[in-house]
Design a protein around this motif. Structure first.
Motif, PDB file in Angstrom:
ATOM      1  N   SER A  31       0.857  -1.259   0.183  1.00 18.66           N
ATOM      2  CA  SER A  31      -0.024  -0.031  -0.111  1.00 18.66           C
ATOM      3  C   SER A  31       0.813   1.250   0.089  1.00 18.66           C
ATOM      4  N   ASP A  32       2.036   1.395   0.852  1.00 12.68           N
ATOM      5  CA  ASP A  32       2.824   2.630   0.739  1.00 12.68           C
ATOM      6  C   ASP A  32       3.173   2.795  -0.637  1.00 12.68           C
ATOM      7  N   GLU A  33       3.775   1.781  -1.361  1.00 11.59           N
ATOM      8  CA  GLU A  33       4.355   1.896  -2.888  1.00 11.59           C
ATOM      9  C   GLU A  33       3.149   2.483  -3.536  1.00 11.59           C
ATOM     10  N   ARG A  34       1.994   1.862  -3.562  1.00 11.53           N
ATOM     11  CA  ARG A  34       0.671   2.252  -4.337  1.00 11.53           C
ATOM     12  C   ARG A  34       0.442   3.753  -4.020  1.00 11.53           C
ATOM     13  N   ASP A  35       0.456   4.102  -2.621  1.00  6.60           N
ATOM     14  CA  ASP A  35       0.164   5.317  -2.304  1.00  6.60           C
ATOM     15  C   ASP A  35       1.033   6.424  -3.120  1.00  6.60           C
ATOM     16  N   LYS A  36       2.337   6.094  -2.931  1.00  2.00           N
ATOM     17  CA  LYS A  36       3.560   6.881  -3.729  1.00  2.00           C
ATOM     18  C   LYS A  36       3.150   7.135  -5.050  1.00  2.00           C
ATOM     19  N   ILE A  37       2.841   6.063  -5.815  1.00  2.00           N
ATOM     20  CA  ILE A  37       2.634   6.187  -7.325  1.00  2.00           C
ATOM     21  C   ILE A  37       1.499   7.065  -7.590  1.00  2.00           C
ATOM     22  N   LEU A  41       0.961  10.619  -9.333  1.00  2.00           N
ATOM     23  CA  LEU A  41       0.062  10.792 -10.660  1.00  2.00           C
ATOM     24  C   LEU A  41      -0.769  11.783 -10.549  1.00  2.00           C
ATOM     25  N   GLY A  42      -1.129  12.073  -9.149  1.00  2.00           N
ATOM     26  CA  GLY A  42      -1.913  13.097  -8.730  1.00  2.00           C
ATOM     27  C   GLY A  42      -1.331  14.635  -8.993  1.00  2.00           C
ATOM     28  N   ARG A  43       0.088  14.624  -8.549  1.00  2.00           N
ATOM     29  CA  ARG A  43       0.754  15.788  -8.897  1.00  2.00           C
ATOM     30  C   ARG A  43       0.692  16.053 -10.519  1.00  2.00           C
ATOM     31  N   ALA A  44       1.091  14.994 -11.081  1.00  2.00           N
ATOM     32  CA  ALA A  44       0.925  15.222 -12.502  1.00  2.00           C
ATOM     33  C   ALA A  44      -0.396  15.861 -13.192  1.00  2.00           C
ATOM     34  N   LEU A  45      -1.521  15.253 -12.749  1.00  2.00           N
ATOM     35  CA  LEU A  45      -2.821  15.975 -13.120  1.00  2.00           C
ATOM     36  C   LEU A  45      -2.955  17.247 -12.655  1.00  2.00           C
ATOM     37  N   ASN A  46      -2.628  17.429 -11.204  1.00  2.00           N
ATOM     38  CA  ASN A  46      -2.702  18.925 -10.851  1.00  2.00           C
ATOM     39  C   ASN A  46      -1.782  20.066 -11.549  1.00  2.00           C
ATOM     40  N   THR A  47      -0.598  19.427 -12.068  1.00  2.00           N
ATOM     41  CA  THR A  47       0.093  20.450 -12.536  1.00  2.00           C
ATOM     42  C   THR A  47       0.085  20.714 -14.019  1.00  2.00           C
ATOM     43  N   ASP A  64       6.151   4.274 -15.238  1.00  2.00           N
ATOM     44  CA  ASP A  64       7.373   3.479 -15.253  1.00  2.00           C
ATOM     45  C   ASP A  64       7.590   2.856 -14.075  1.00  2.00           C
ATOM     46  N   GLU A  65       7.304   3.615 -12.995  1.00  2.00           N
ATOM     47  CA  GLU A  65       7.853   3.101 -11.634  1.00  2.00           C
ATOM     48  C   GLU A  65       6.728   1.872 -11.308  1.00  2.00           C
ATOM     49  N   ALA A  66       5.168   2.259 -11.578  1.00  2.00           N
ATOM     50  CA  ALA A  66       4.362   1.147 -11.346  1.00  2.00           C
ATOM     51  C   ALA A  66       4.608  -0.104 -12.123  1.00  2.00           C
ATOM     52  N   THR A  67       5.074   0.057 -13.335  1.00  2.00           N
ATOM     53  CA  THR A  67       5.390  -1.250 -14.273  1.00  2.00           C
ATOM     54  C   THR A  67       6.650  -1.830 -13.693  1.00  2.00           C
ATOM     55  N   ALA A  68       7.456  -1.262 -13.368  1.00  2.00           N
ATOM     56  CA  ALA A  68       8.920  -1.838 -12.756  1.00  2.00           C
ATOM     57  C   ALA A  68       8.591  -2.555 -11.545  1.00  2.00           C
ATOM     58  N   GLN A  69       7.659  -1.893 -10.580  1.00  2.00           N
ATOM     59  CA  GLN A  69       7.750  -2.550  -9.428  1.00  2.00           C
ATOM     60  C   GLN A  69       6.840  -3.778  -9.494  1.00  2.00           C
ATOM     61  N   LEU A  70       5.589  -3.723 -10.395  1.00  2.00           N
ATOM     62  CA  LEU A  70       4.925  -4.620 -10.728  1.00  2.00           C
ATOM     63  C   LEU A  70       5.713  -5.919 -11.375  1.00  2.00           C
ATOM     64  N   MET A  71       6.583  -5.649 -12.137  1.00  2.00           N
ATOM     65  CA  MET A  71       7.634  -6.650 -13.008  1.00  2.00           C
ATOM     66  C   MET A  71       8.307  -7.206 -11.905  1.00  2.00           C
TER      67      MET A  71
END
Length: 114
Positions: A31-37, A41-47, A64-71
């Protein structure tokens, strides 16, 4: 349909949607890694209104971070599953092999539902 067992439970024991989800398979990422991602993504949308290109670069980084962690998680699960049956004695019990097959099926079905 009337559920007699559920009807006999006190009102505070009814399971909500969050509790029903909790009984399913654990998320692939902690959950902490998901929350960080999600925050990234929220920052990207807001900016985006002020800095569209930087916003897209941030969103790409979150992806990229999400896919790398998932892999990495999937590679570890594969390694663990494979170690459970590959080097076993040829006389390995069918029940143990069936368990490994069920685990492969479950993780593959989870991936297909993404």
């Amino acid at each position: 349909m009337y559920d007699q067992t559920r009807a006999q439970q006190p009102a505070d024991q009814h399971r909500g949607a969050a509790e029903r989800r909790a009984s399913g398979p654990a998320p692939l990422l902690p959950s902490d890694e998901r929350d960080k991602i999600v925050r990234r993504l929220g920052r990207a949308l807001n900016t985006f209104p002020d800095a569209p290109r930087e916003s897209l670069e941030e969103a790409e980084g979150a992806f990229d971070e999400a896919t790398a962690q998932l892999m990495a998680v999937l590679a570890e699960q594969r390694r663990t599953l494979r170690a459970g049956w590959q080097d076993q004695d040829p006389e390995t019990q069918t029940a143990e092999l069936h368990l490994a097959l069920r685990q492969y099926r479950e993780i593959t079905q989870r991936l297909l539902r993404l």
